[in-house]
Design a protein around this motif. Structure first.
Motif, PDB file in Angstrom:
ATOM      1  N   ALA A 264      21.724  10.641  21.108  1.00 11.38           N
ATOM      2  CA  ALA A 264      20.510  10.032  20.553  1.00 11.38           C
ATOM      3  C   ALA A 264      19.321  10.245  21.489  1.00 11.38           C
ATOM      4  O   ALA A 264      18.200  10.532  21.041  1.00 11.38           O
ATOM      5  CB  ALA A 264      20.746   8.545  20.305  1.00 11.38           C
ATOM      6  N   ILE A 265      19.555  10.118  22.794  1.00 11.56           N
ATOM      7  CA  ILE A 265      18.480  10.309  23.776  1.00 11.56           C
ATOM      8  C   ILE A 265      17.951  11.736  23.712  1.00 11.56           C
ATOM      9  O   ILE A 265      16.731  11.974  23.677  1.00 11.56           O
ATOM     10  CB  ILE A 265      18.993   9.985  25.195  1.00 11.56           C
ATOM     11  N   ILE A 266      18.855  12.704  23.682  1.00 13.68           N
ATOM     12  CA  ILE A 266      18.429  14.104  23.726  1.00 13.68           C
ATOM     13  C   ILE A 266      17.753  14.512  22.418  1.00 13.68           C
ATOM     14  O   ILE A 266      16.763  15.256  22.423  1.00 13.68           O
ATOM     15  CB  ILE A 266      19.631  15.015  24.036  1.00 13.68           C
ATOM     16  N   LYS A 267      18.259  14.039  21.308  1.00 17.97           N
ATOM     17  CA  LYS A 267      17.615  14.362  20.030  1.00 17.97           C
ATOM     18  C   LYS A 267      16.190  13.820  19.985  1.00 17.97           C
ATOM     19  O   LYS A 267      15.272  14.479  19.475  1.00 17.97           O
ATOM     20  CB  LYS A 267      18.443  13.801  18.874  1.00 17.97           C
ATOM     21  N   LYS A 268      15.989  12.633  20.546  1.00 15.33           N
ATOM     22  CA  LYS A 268      14.643  12.066  20.600  1.00 15.33           C
ATOM     23  C   LYS A 268      13.733  12.914  21.484  1.00 15.33           C
ATOM     24  O   LYS A 268      12.579  13.190  21.128  1.00 15.33           O
ATOM     25  CB  LYS A 268      14.705  10.632  21.122  1.00 15.33           C
ATOM     26  N   LEU A 269      14.258  13.348  22.642  1.00 15.21           N
ATOM     27  CA  LEU A 269      13.471  14.212  23.525  1.00 15.21           C
ATOM     28  C   LEU A 269      13.111  15.517  22.822  1.00 15.21           C
ATOM     29  O   LEU A 269      12.002  16.041  22.982  1.00 15.21           O
ATOM     30  CB  LEU A 269      14.252  14.510  24.808  1.00 15.21           C
ATOM     31  N   GLY A 270      14.051  16.042  22.044  1.00 19.89           N
ATOM     32  CA  GLY A 270      13.771  17.265  21.301  1.00 19.89           C
ATOM     33  C   GLY A 270      12.669  17.065  20.279  1.00 19.89           C
ATOM     34  O   GLY A 270      11.780  17.915  20.119  1.00 19.89           O
ATOM     35  N   GLN A 271      12.704  15.939  19.585  1.00 26.02           N
ATOM     36  CA  GLN A 271      11.671  15.637  18.593  1.00 26.02           C
ATOM     37  C   GLN A 271      10.306  15.447  19.246  1.00 26.02           C
ATOM     38  O   GLN A 271       9.271  15.767  18.653  1.00 26.02           O
ATOM     39  CB  GLN A 271      12.067  14.385  17.812  1.00 26.02           C
ATOM     40  N   GLN A 272      10.303  14.936  20.496  1.00 30.86           N
ATOM     41  CA  GLN A 272       9.051  14.728  21.225  1.00 30.86           C
ATOM     42  C   GLN A 272       8.550  16.008  21.892  1.00 30.86           C
ATOM     43  O   GLN A 272       7.452  16.024  22.453  1.00 30.86           O
ATOM     44  CB  GLN A 272       9.252  13.647  22.302  1.00 30.86           C
ATOM     45  N   ALA A 350      17.246   7.765  32.739  1.00 29.93           N
ATOM     46  CA  ALA A 350      16.182   7.921  33.732  1.00 29.93           C
ATOM     47  C   ALA A 350      15.462   9.253  33.560  1.00 29.93           C
ATOM     48  O   ALA A 350      14.235   9.341  33.726  1.00 29.93           O
ATOM     49  CB  ALA A 350      16.768   7.814  35.141  1.00 29.93           C
ATOM     50  N   GLU A 351      16.214  10.294  33.218  1.00 32.82           N
ATOM     51  CA  GLU A 351      15.615  11.610  32.979  1.00 32.82           C
ATOM     52  C   GLU A 351      14.656  11.549  31.794  1.00 32.82           C
ATOM     53  O   GLU A 351      13.540  12.089  31.846  1.00 32.82           O
ATOM     54  CB  GLU A 351      16.725  12.630  32.718  1.00 32.82           C
ATOM     55  N   ALA A 352      15.071  10.882  30.726  1.00 35.41           N
ATOM     56  CA  ALA A 352      14.214  10.766  29.544  1.00 35.41           C
ATOM     57  C   ALA A 352      12.936   9.996  29.869  1.00 35.41           C
ATOM     58  O   ALA A 352      11.835  10.385  29.447  1.00 35.41           O
ATOM     59  CB  ALA A 352      14.981  10.071  28.420  1.00 35.41           C
ATOM     60  N   LEU A 353      13.081   8.914  30.641  1.00 36.46           N
ATOM     61  CA  LEU A 353      11.903   8.114  31.002  1.00 36.46           C
ATOM     62  C   LEU A 353      10.934   8.929  31.849  1.00 36.46           C
ATOM     63  O   LEU A 353       9.709   8.884  31.634  1.00 36.46           O
ATOM     64  CB  LEU A 353      12.345   6.860  31.755  1.00 36.46           C
ATOM     65  N   LEU A 354      11.451   9.690  32.807  1.00 36.95           N
ATOM     66  CA  LEU A 354      10.581  10.505  33.656  1.00 36.95           C
ATOM     67  C   LEU A 354       9.844  11.557  32.829  1.00 36.95           C
ATOM     68  O   LEU A 354       8.639  11.785  33.023  1.00 36.95           O
ATOM     69  CB  LEU A 354      11.409  11.179  34.752  1.00 36.95           C
ATOM     70  N   LEU A 355      10.545  12.202  31.910  1.00 38.97           N
ATOM     71  CA  LEU A 355       9.899  13.209  31.067  1.00 38.97           C
ATOM     72  C   LEU A 355       8.788  12.591  30.222  1.00 38.97           C
ATOM     73  O   LEU A 355       7.710  13.187  30.054  1.00 38.97           O
ATOM     74  CB  LEU A 355      10.939  13.877  30.166  1.00 38.97           C
ATOM     75  N   GLU A 356       9.034  11.405  29.704  1.00 42.58           N
ATOM     76  CA  GLU A 356       8.015  10.725  28.892  1.00 42.58           C
ATOM     77  C   GLU A 356       6.816  10.326  29.742  1.00 42.58           C
ATOM     78  O   GLU A 356       5.659  10.468  29.309  1.00 42.58           O
ATOM     79  CB  GLU A 356       8.632   9.500  28.220  1.00 42.58           C
ATOM     80  N   GLU A 357       7.067   9.844  30.957  1.00 41.12           N
ATOM     81  CA  GLU A 357       5.969   9.430  31.834  1.00 41.12           C
ATOM     82  C   GLU A 357       5.143  10.629  32.298  1.00 41.12           C
ATOM     83  O   GLU A 357       3.909  10.550  32.378  1.00 41.12           O
ATOM     84  CB  GLU A 357       6.522   8.662  33.030  1.00 41.12           C
ATOM     85  N   LEU A 358       5.814  11.737  32.599  1.00 39.45           N
ATOM     86  CA  LEU A 358       5.077  12.934  32.999  1.00 39.45           C
ATOM     87  C   LEU A 358       4.232  13.460  31.841  1.00 39.45           C
ATOM     88  O   LEU A 358       3.088  13.896  32.037  1.00 39.45           O
ATOM     89  CB  LEU A 358       6.049  14.012  33.476  1.00 39.45           C
ATOM     90  N   ALA A 359       4.783  13.415  30.636  1.00 40.62           N
ATOM     91  CA  ALA A 359       4.034  13.888  29.469  1.00 40.62           C
ATOM     92  C   ALA A 359       2.823  13.002  29.195  1.00 40.62           C
ATOM     93  O   ALA A 359       1.758  13.488  28.792  1.00 40.62           O
ATOM     94  CB  ALA A 359       4.947  13.928  28.251  1.00 40.62           C
TER      95      ALA A 359
END
Length: 560
Positions: A264-272, A350-359
């Motif tokens: 679910a986390i990775i699919k969300k990152l892909g959509q973003q 944590a990886e997903a959160l960092l990617l979102e914060e950097l974006a």
């Protein structure tokens, strides 16, 4: 977090040279060096066809080992000759497969084998995206070396378990017969069995999974099939069996729930659009194309770090959880399965959160840690031999030990010509030549992967993002106004260093794995983690460049 320093100088220039010598050095001091036996020169087809000798008479002279093994086997004692399995046409001699050789005398056993997944391994391998993605040498030494048990259309090789040319039932019943292909991070059946109580009893792989059949599938449905239940009841109380199987199933389902959260986390990152590199921007998956692939045909190379974390959860940790639980090695299920899976999920979050914060260019990044699993610290030369095709052979007879190939003088590497002669004692000239080519090819493959990492190091130091300190270790070469952001950058730099070091370990495993004819070390302890190491190295480089661009200012100290 392991903060092993990585010295850019010396290591990259010497790594492959060092690996080249490992294969040629011995390791047992004080042993008596055997004299290599000289095999007779290969006969030409013309010489064979014009010879008046029988197969047995000729092979007693030119390949004594094969002749002796056959003569002393049950086949030999029953009068089964070379022609019965191989045919009489030396110019068009087919491989002695289940269909072409064994079925004529063993129809029931052949039918059972052909109904099992063992006979389908070759087709399954060829249809795999991971297999298609690999260079020829990794396919040959890592994949085909085990999946060859099912080589041929609706056919297979009985001699993977019944060692040729002895074809001993006793050898096939030994757990060691399963060891070389049923081990490693992606299918640790042997590791689970060895650490379980079953290993201390008369219980064996074939005793539980092959009772009166050559079709292992009957007893591999998570031990829930009626034949397996009856077998367990021979030694255990039904109430104990139910408690054990219910507990194992519960653990397996907990792992599946963690995998579901990870997907679910990775699919969300892909959509973003936050996966780097994005599926559309990288080389297509050989089976699924340019799309996000999780599980099944997912690759362990050239993907985003988030996908890499999920791959290891799915392909390694969940398998350890299940195999440990069902083989009654609950330490494996817990400490190499469920617990690290939970840690991986935390790391993925944590990886997903960092990617979102950097974006979002958040002013202050959330502090991170880098969860890494420790690598096996056992003697790589010994462990690769013990679980290799050579190491699992029964003691005595033609089983080679360390001194057979390496001799006692560890200071003087054997010449390639001498190694070819030693290998030729047991293997054909065609086999030894193919192995020599593969060994050279795997060293070239390792050099290519090393070069990819070295270029990243040069790029990062050239851009002033990293520098070497007085000890030669890489460190950050820029500062940030925010201490929190500085901590995040340092953690990513530590990750960069860790996986540079881990790449060395992976490449060493890969080369020695090939040298010792150990397919799982060549592939799953070597090539696969090496390419995953490169995912981590590239990702860390990308993030550091992004962080400096968004938050940093160049340090006045730019010494390199």
């Amino acid at each position: 977090m392991n903060t092993l320093s990585f010295r850019v100088t010396k290591r990259w220039s010497s790594t492959i040279i060092l690996f080249s010598f490992v294969f040629l050095h011995g390791s047992i001091a004080g042993a008596v060096q055997p004299q290599p036996r000289v095999s007779p020169p290969d006969m030409t087809i013309s010489e064979i066809l014009n010879s008046k000798e029988t197969c047995e008479e000729c092979h007693a002279r030119v390949s004594r080992r094969i002749f002796t093994e056959h003569k002393e086997s049950a086949h030999g004692r029953e009068g089964v000759g070379c022609v019965d399995c191989h045919g009489a046409d030396h110019q068009n001699m087919p491989a002695a497969t289940a269909r072409k050789a064994c079925e004529q005398c063993h129809p029931r056993e052949t039918a059972e084998y052909l109904a099992s997944d063992h006979s389908k391994t070759w087709e399954n391998m060829q249809a795999s995206a991971r297999y298609m993605k690999q260079p020829a040498v990794v396919r040959a030494q890592g994949c085909e070396a085990c999946h060859g048990i099912g080589a041929g259309s609706d056919d297979g090789r009985c001699d993977f378990c019944h060692n040729k040319h002895s074809f001993s039932k006793e050898q096939a019943r030994r757990p060691e017969a399963c060891y070389t292909c049923h081990m490693g991070p992606d299918h640790p059946q042997m590791e689970a069995y060895i650490k379980s109580k079953h290993h201390q009893t008369k219980a064996t792989c074939t005793g539980c999974h092959f009772p009166n059949t050559h079709n292992a599938n009957q007893n591999l449905d998570r031990l829930s099939s009626s034949p397996m239940e009856a077998l367990c009841n021979e030694c255990h109380e039904p109430s104990f069996n139910k408690q054990w199987l219910d507990g194992a199933e519960m653990l397996e389902k907990q792992g599946e729930m963690l995998l579901q959260q990870g997907r679910a986390i990775i699919k969300k990152l892909g959509q973003q659009g936050l996966l780097h590199p994005a599926p559309a921007d990288r080389e297509a998956n050989p089976v699924e194309g340019k799309t996000l692939v999780l599980g099944g045909h997912q690759l362990y190379e050239d993907t985003s770090r988030a996908e890499k974390l999920y791959f290891e959860m799915h392909k390694y940790l969940q398998i350890h959880l299940a195999q440990g639980a069902y083989h009654q090695d609950f330490k494996m299920a817990a400490y190499k399965g469920l617990i690290p899976m939970r840690n991986y999920l935390v790391e993925l979050e944590a990886e997903a959160l960092l990617l979102e914060e950097l974006a979002a260019k958040k002013e202050s990044l959330t502090p991170i840690t880098s969860y890494t699993t420790p690598r096996d610290t056992t003697d790589i030369a010994q462990s690769t031999y013990e679980s290799s095709f050579h190491g699992v052979l029964p003691a005595g007879g033609m089983k080679p030990d360390c001194t057979t190939c390496h001799g006692a003088d560890t200071a003087a590497p054997r010449a390639a010509e001498e190694m070819a002669g030693i290998c030729g004692t047991c293997h054909t000239k065609k086999q030894t030549e193919a192995f020599s080519r593969d060994f050279a090819a795997i060293k070239n493959h390792a050099a290519t992967l090393s070069q990819a990492a070295r270029l990243l190091v040069e790029d990062m130091t050239g851009k002033g993002i990293l520098k070497k300190n007085s000890d030669g270790a890489l460190e950050l070469n820029f500062t940030l106004e925010s201490n929190v952001n500085q901590f995040v950058a340092r953690t990513i730099a530590e990750r960069f260093r860790f996986y540079l070091h881990d790449l060395d370990v992976s490449l060493k495993n890969m080369i020695i794995g090939v040298a010792h004819s150990n397919p799982d070390y060549a592939h799953w302890y070597g090539n696969a983690p090496a390419k995953s190491d490169l995912i981590e190295i590239r990702d860390a480089a990308h993030k550091l460049e992004q962080i400096r661009a968004q938050y940093g200012k160049r340090s006045p100290q730019t010494a390199r």
